[in-house]
Write an enzyme that holds these catalytic residues in place. Structure first.
Site, PDB file in Angstrom:
ATOM      1  N   HIS A 189       0.870  -1.186   0.000  1.00 18.58           N
ATOM      2  CA  HIS A 189       0.000   0.000   0.000  1.00 18.58           C
ATOM      3  C   HIS A 189       0.904   1.233   0.000  1.00 18.58           C
ATOM      4  O   HIS A 189       1.493   1.577   1.024  1.00 18.58           O
ATOM      5  CB  HIS A 189      -0.882  -0.063   1.262  1.00 18.58           C
ATOM      6  CG  HIS A 189      -1.842   1.062   1.416  1.00 18.58           C
ATOM      7  ND1 HIS A 189      -3.203   0.881   1.316  1.00 18.58           N
ATOM      8  CD2 HIS A 189      -1.670   2.379   1.665  1.00 18.58           C
ATOM      9  CE1 HIS A 189      -3.825   2.039   1.510  1.00 18.58           C
ATOM     10  NE2 HIS A 189      -2.905   2.962   1.728  1.00 18.58           N
ATOM     11  N   CYS A 245      -3.200   9.500   5.072  1.00 14.60           N
ATOM     12  CA  CYS A 245      -3.512   9.351   6.497  1.00 14.60           C
ATOM     13  C   CYS A 245      -3.465  10.696   7.206  1.00 14.60           C
ATOM     14  O   CYS A 245      -2.430  11.347   7.243  1.00 14.60           O
ATOM     15  CB  CYS A 245      -2.512   8.395   7.140  1.00 14.60           C
ATOM     16  SG  CYS A 245      -2.670   8.325   8.918  1.00 14.60           S
TER      17      CYS A 245
END
Lengths: 336, 336
Positions: free
Chosen positions: A222, A255
């Site tokens: 990822h 994030c």
């Protein structure tokens, strides 16, 4: 080089969850469903559609129940007619942070669940206010409930390469966390470069190290494109034997707890490269661009994906030409 | 993988020429010189500073003579003081399209010259209104003049992977053009992915094929990030044995004659990846970001480079914190 490339790669689309959770404004449920349908329609094999986290944490995904209900309705409709068949070929998943989230997930009709874990103590504390051991206890509760129910489980591991609070992550620590997850019966472990700091050698080294103890077929990667290295890192991952890669439509998301983080790897960029190298994904790139256009429309701003930009600009030029040629013809023929 | 990586890579900065020639507005000469000085200061070994093309073709670079004069002045000043020493360690070059351009170049004080050539007939015709054979004749004239004068010569080859008019470029055609250039005494041949369509396997294959007849030490690679693949392509180039890569500060520029083309590979992204893989460049990445900030300032808009964005956003946050902490302190201490 390229002698051991896989024939096929599984692309995991995380845009509707990882992307939309980072948008400043909440996108209406109907728009989310429109995006998810377009993603299904592109032939993506796996789409993470939402998250059953507390709305207090992530208000952007507070309509998780409505999204799930909408998807059930789409599936019911598709089951009763001949087309579209896509809804039966795409696996859906959603993020589940704890037992409470699992109870909501269980009856949602979503196929699989995804958990999360940090590779460093500091990130774990900042992200979910738990030590790694406490986080593992919470995961164990969910796994103990989900496994007997027959669900397949994916787990994200954050800050695998570099942590915004601790610097470079020790690869022994990544191995410990990954091995423990595999031992708990997690089916797919997605190693995340949360702040987009990895370079290809890091990727190759980590996968090589972890794969000594955990079968590569359980590993996904990822990447974030914060410093432009995401696709180069995919290439290193492919060479290291990984065949599952996460990406987000248009490059949405990142994030919010990682300072400076911006931009998941864009799904279109990933698929363009894979296809260019003769690796199958089952995805129609043109339809993926359609989904990217919808994503931009519903979030209300340009997304960072490179391929999307090039493709939409080419489409625009073609349309402009068509309009121009049409008006030229009109002028010549003196049409109204 | 990564067993045969080079210890050192030469980064060729093309921003002041390839970047600025594609800006809609002409940047003032003094601003160009400020950018070039910052690029020198970062430790870049090679900077293409301008182009002696006709101002009718590219008005943005019509001040080539003034830029050269400014650089001579910078060098004179640096020769008479102890610092900065950088101006003696950076090689400068400029684009020379024909004999007329060469006459201007010869006395400019710029170290090397760069020529250009297309790998396909259609691109050659569209770009410079010459067939490949006619273009070679023009190059021969310049080379015949420059070699006896002792100048080192670089040549760009455009549309090496894909041509906007002809589709995929035949690798035999790339070989023919490259071999002929090498035979004419060109010292460095930069193979360009003008429309940013290449994927890593294409890169590896082309280099592998061309290197059967032309020594790899003469080859450079020039990627555009139009579809996000530039750094992955660099990785394939490194694996294939190339040690010279072109890039543009902040990702400025692209070829205006190639529809849909956008964004050279950003120098900062390239250097970040190379350093992360333990490959030396002699470049100070922080100072490169300084140069990127100047580039954005003088063109008046955000540039597409990923690392630049992340680095400047981190700097901004640090400054904001400093200001905040300063005003907090002021508040506590009741300062004015």
């Amino acid at each position: 080089m390229f002698d051991n490339l896989p024939k096929r790669v599984k692309v995991v689309e995380v845009g509707p969850r990882d992307g939309l959770q980072n948008e400043p404004n909440q996108v209406p449920t109907a728009d989310k469903l429109r995006l998810i349908e377009a993603l299904f329609d592109s032939g993506l094999p796996y789409v993470e559609v939402t998250s059953f986290v507390s709305p207090k944490w992530i208000p952007q995904l507070s309509d998780a129940g409505e999204v799930a209900e909408g998807l059930r309705s789409i599936r019911r409709n598709s089951a009763t007619c001949l087309t579209p068949s896509f809804t039966r070929s795409t696996t859906t998943s959603c993020l589940v942070p704890n037992l409470k989230g699992y109870e909501r997930f269980k009856t949602s009709g979503i196929d699989e669940l995804a958990l999360f874990m940090s590779a460093t103590e500091s990130h774990s504390k900042k992200n979910i206010n738990k030590t790694i051991d406490q986080a593992f206890q919470a995961l164990q509760e969910v796994i103990d409930a989900a496994k007997p129910d027959g669900f397949r489980i994916r787990c994200y591991v954050s800050v695998v390469f570099e942590c915004p609070y601790e610097g470079k992550t020790e690869r022994e620590q990544v191995l410990r966390v990954t091995e423990r997850l595999a031992g708990m019966g997690v089916d797919e472990i997605s190693l995340g470069d949360t702040i987009g700091a990895a370079t290809p050698k890091d990727v190759y080294d980590i996968v090589d190290h972890v794969a000594k103890h955990v079968d590569k077929k359980h590993l996904a990667l990822h990447f974030h494109d914060t410093r432009g290295t995401a696709l180069a890192n995919v290439l290193a991952g492919l060479e290291a034997g990984v065949t599952i890669f996460d990406a987000s439509i248009g490059g949405m998301g990142g994030c919010p707890y990682a300072p400076g983080a911006a931009g998941n790897l864009a799904t279109e960029d990933l698929v363009y490269m894979l296809h260019g190298m003769g690796i199958e994904t089952g995805i129609n790139l043109e339809k993926l661009v359609d989904a990217g256009a919808i994503a931009q429309e519903i979030v209300g701003h340009t997304l960072p994906g490179r391929y999307l930009k090039a493709a939409l600009s080419t489409r625009q030029k073609t349309e402009d030409k068509a309009v121009q040629s049409c008006s030229e013809t009109s002028a010549k023929h003196n049409c109204a």
